[in-house]
Design a protein around this motif. Structure first.
Motif, PDB file in Angstrom:
ATOM      1  N   GLU A 165      10.534  -4.414   6.965  1.00  0.00           N
ATOM      2  CA  GLU A 165      11.854  -4.308   6.333  1.00  0.00           C
ATOM      3  C   GLU A 165      11.682  -4.446   4.830  1.00  0.00           C
ATOM      4  O   GLU A 165      11.190  -5.467   4.349  1.00  0.00           O
ATOM      5  CB  GLU A 165      12.777  -5.392   6.873  1.00  0.00           C
ATOM      6  N   ILE A 166      12.077  -3.413   4.113  1.00  0.00           N
ATOM      7  CA  ILE A 166      11.949  -3.463   2.661  1.00  0.00           C
ATOM      8  C   ILE A 166      13.247  -3.979   2.048  1.00  0.00           C
ATOM      9  O   ILE A 166      14.330  -3.793   2.592  1.00  0.00           O
ATOM     10  CB  ILE A 166      11.549  -2.089   2.064  1.00  0.00           C
ATOM     11  N   ARG A 167      13.101  -4.657   0.920  1.00  0.00           N
ATOM     12  CA  ARG A 167      14.241  -5.254   0.221  1.00  0.00           C
ATOM     13  C   ARG A 167      14.386  -4.601  -1.143  1.00  0.00           C
ATOM     14  O   ARG A 167      13.428  -4.122  -1.728  1.00  0.00           O
ATOM     15  CB  ARG A 167      14.018  -6.764   0.047  1.00  0.00           C
TER      16      ARG A 167
ATOM     17  N   LEU B 149      11.789  -1.476 -11.982  1.00  0.00           N
ATOM     18  CA  LEU B 149      12.914  -0.804 -12.624  1.00  0.00           C
ATOM     19  C   LEU B 149      12.886   0.714 -12.449  1.00  0.00           C
ATOM     20  O   LEU B 149      13.928   1.361 -12.504  1.00  0.00           O
ATOM     21  CB  LEU B 149      12.963  -1.157 -14.107  1.00  0.00           C
ATOM     22  N   SER B 150      11.718   1.272 -12.230  1.00  0.00           N
ATOM     23  CA  SER B 150      11.638   2.723 -12.029  1.00  0.00           C
ATOM     24  C   SER B 150      11.896   3.115 -10.575  1.00  0.00           C
ATOM     25  O   SER B 150      11.866   4.296 -10.244  1.00  0.00           O
ATOM     26  CB  SER B 150      10.269   3.251 -12.480  1.00  0.00           C
ATOM     27  N   GLY B 151      12.138   2.137  -9.721  1.00  0.00           N
ATOM     28  CA  GLY B 151      12.441   2.422  -8.321  1.00  0.00           C
ATOM     29  C   GLY B 151      11.221   2.591  -7.439  1.00  0.00           C
ATOM     30  O   GLY B 151      11.322   3.109  -6.336  1.00  0.00           O
ATOM     31  N   VAL B 152      10.050   2.155  -7.906  1.00  0.00           N
ATOM     32  CA  VAL B 152       8.811   2.261  -7.132  1.00  0.00           C
ATOM     33  C   VAL B 152       8.415   0.865  -6.652  1.00  0.00           C
ATOM     34  O   VAL B 152       8.598  -0.122  -7.355  1.00  0.00           O
ATOM     35  CB  VAL B 152       7.680   2.883  -7.992  1.00  0.00           C
ATOM     36  N   LEU B 153       7.863   0.818  -5.462  1.00  0.00           N
ATOM     37  CA  LEU B 153       7.397  -0.450  -4.901  1.00  0.00           C
ATOM     38  C   LEU B 153       6.259  -0.992  -5.747  1.00  0.00           C
ATOM     39  O   LEU B 153       5.292  -0.293  -6.024  1.00  0.00           O
ATOM     40  CB  LEU B 153       6.911  -0.230  -3.466  1.00  0.00           C
TER      41      LEU B 153
ATOM     42  N   PRO C 184       3.516   6.696  -3.263  1.00  0.00           N
ATOM     43  CA  PRO C 184       4.470   5.640  -3.606  1.00  0.00           C
ATOM     44  C   PRO C 184       5.522   5.461  -2.512  1.00  0.00           C
ATOM     45  O   PRO C 184       5.757   6.367  -1.708  1.00  0.00           O
ATOM     46  CB  PRO C 184       5.113   6.154  -4.898  1.00  0.00           C
ATOM     47  N   ILE C 185       6.109   4.291  -2.503  1.00  0.00           N
ATOM     48  CA  ILE C 185       7.199   3.969  -1.579  1.00  0.00           C
ATOM     49  C   ILE C 185       8.457   3.773  -2.410  1.00  0.00           C
ATOM     50  O   ILE C 185       8.434   3.092  -3.439  1.00  0.00           O
ATOM     51  CB  ILE C 185       6.883   2.697  -0.770  1.00  0.00           C
ATOM     52  N   TYR C 186       9.562   4.346  -1.942  1.00  0.00           N
ATOM     53  CA  TYR C 186      10.834   4.274  -2.660  1.00  0.00           C
ATOM     54  C   TYR C 186      11.878   3.569  -1.796  1.00  0.00           C
ATOM     55  O   TYR C 186      11.710   3.448  -0.576  1.00  0.00           O
ATOM     56  CB  TYR C 186      11.311   5.684  -3.014  1.00  0.00           C
TER      57      TYR C 186
ATOM     58  N   LEU D 133      -0.529   1.742   6.041  1.00  0.00           N
ATOM     59  CA  LEU D 133       0.905   1.652   5.785  1.00  0.00           C
ATOM     60  C   LEU D 133       1.437   3.077   5.682  1.00  0.00           C
ATOM     61  O   LEU D 133       0.925   3.880   4.907  1.00  0.00           O
ATOM     62  CB  LEU D 133       1.166   0.886   4.494  1.00  0.00           C
ATOM     63  N   VAL D 134       2.454   3.380   6.506  1.00  0.00           N
ATOM     64  CA  VAL D 134       3.020   4.725   6.524  1.00  0.00           C
ATOM     65  C   VAL D 134       4.523   4.662   6.266  1.00  0.00           C
ATOM     66  O   VAL D 134       5.163   3.646   6.517  1.00  0.00           O
ATOM     67  CB  VAL D 134       2.758   5.448   7.872  1.00  0.00           C
TER      68      VAL D 134
END
Length: 163
Positions: free
Chosen positions: A37-39, A45-49, A91-93, A118-119
């Motif tokens: 679960e991502i939070r 700030l750029s929206g990247v994990l 990257p993950i968004y 990680l997918v």
């Protein structure tokens, strides 16, 4: 100067053999998969994990693996991470569905190698975001010393992973 260039070439050509290359990981080899679960606060700030959050996700997956798949008895022995290797691929968004595949790839006397993939799911297809490996050690809870992997837990890992 020629000697320096020769030594420089030798140094650059030196290959590490003590850690398995993550390129060798194949999803079909993994028996355990868990959702992460991502939070919103996991993103910069750029929206990247952020890169440090990947470690947190690996820790969450590893804890679920020990508790659910292996049923490790943490009252007898603890597991600590001694080394981490992560290869970032995509990257993950925010609002992406994230899973981690996890497996024990090697069992030593007192250490365990764990591989991760990680997918993220996009349009019902999995895309690999990172591949990682941790080398974990087993520690006695009373004196905080490294100990051999308890036989019961070692057998549970071997049975689950078919090692």
């Amino acid at each position: 100067m020629a000697i320096f260039n020769f030594l420089k070439t030798l140094w650059r050509n030196k290959k590490k053999t003590d850690v398995k290359k993550s390129e060798e990981f194949h999803i079909d080899d993994f028996k355990y998969k868990t959702i992460i679960e991502i939070r919103r606060q996991d993103f910069d700030l750029s929206g990247v994990l952020g890169p440090n959050i990947y470690l947190t996700y690996l820790e969450i997956a590893r804890q679920k693996y020990w508790e659910r798949a292996i049923k490790w008895n943490f009252h007898k022995a603890a597991i600590r991470v001694g080394q981490v290797k992560i290869d970032y691929i995509l990257p993950i968004y925010p609002n992406e569905l994230i899973y981690i595949y996890l497996k024990t790839s090697r069992i030593g006397q007192s250490s365990i190698d764990i591989d991760y993939i990680l997918v993220k799911m996009l349009d019902n297809k999995e895309y690999i975001c990172c591949k990682a490996q941790t080398i974990c050690s087993v520690m006695d809870l009373n004196n905080h010393a490294l100990i051999a992997i308890p036989p019961i837990e070692k057998n549970k890992i071997k049975e689950f992973e078919l090692l």
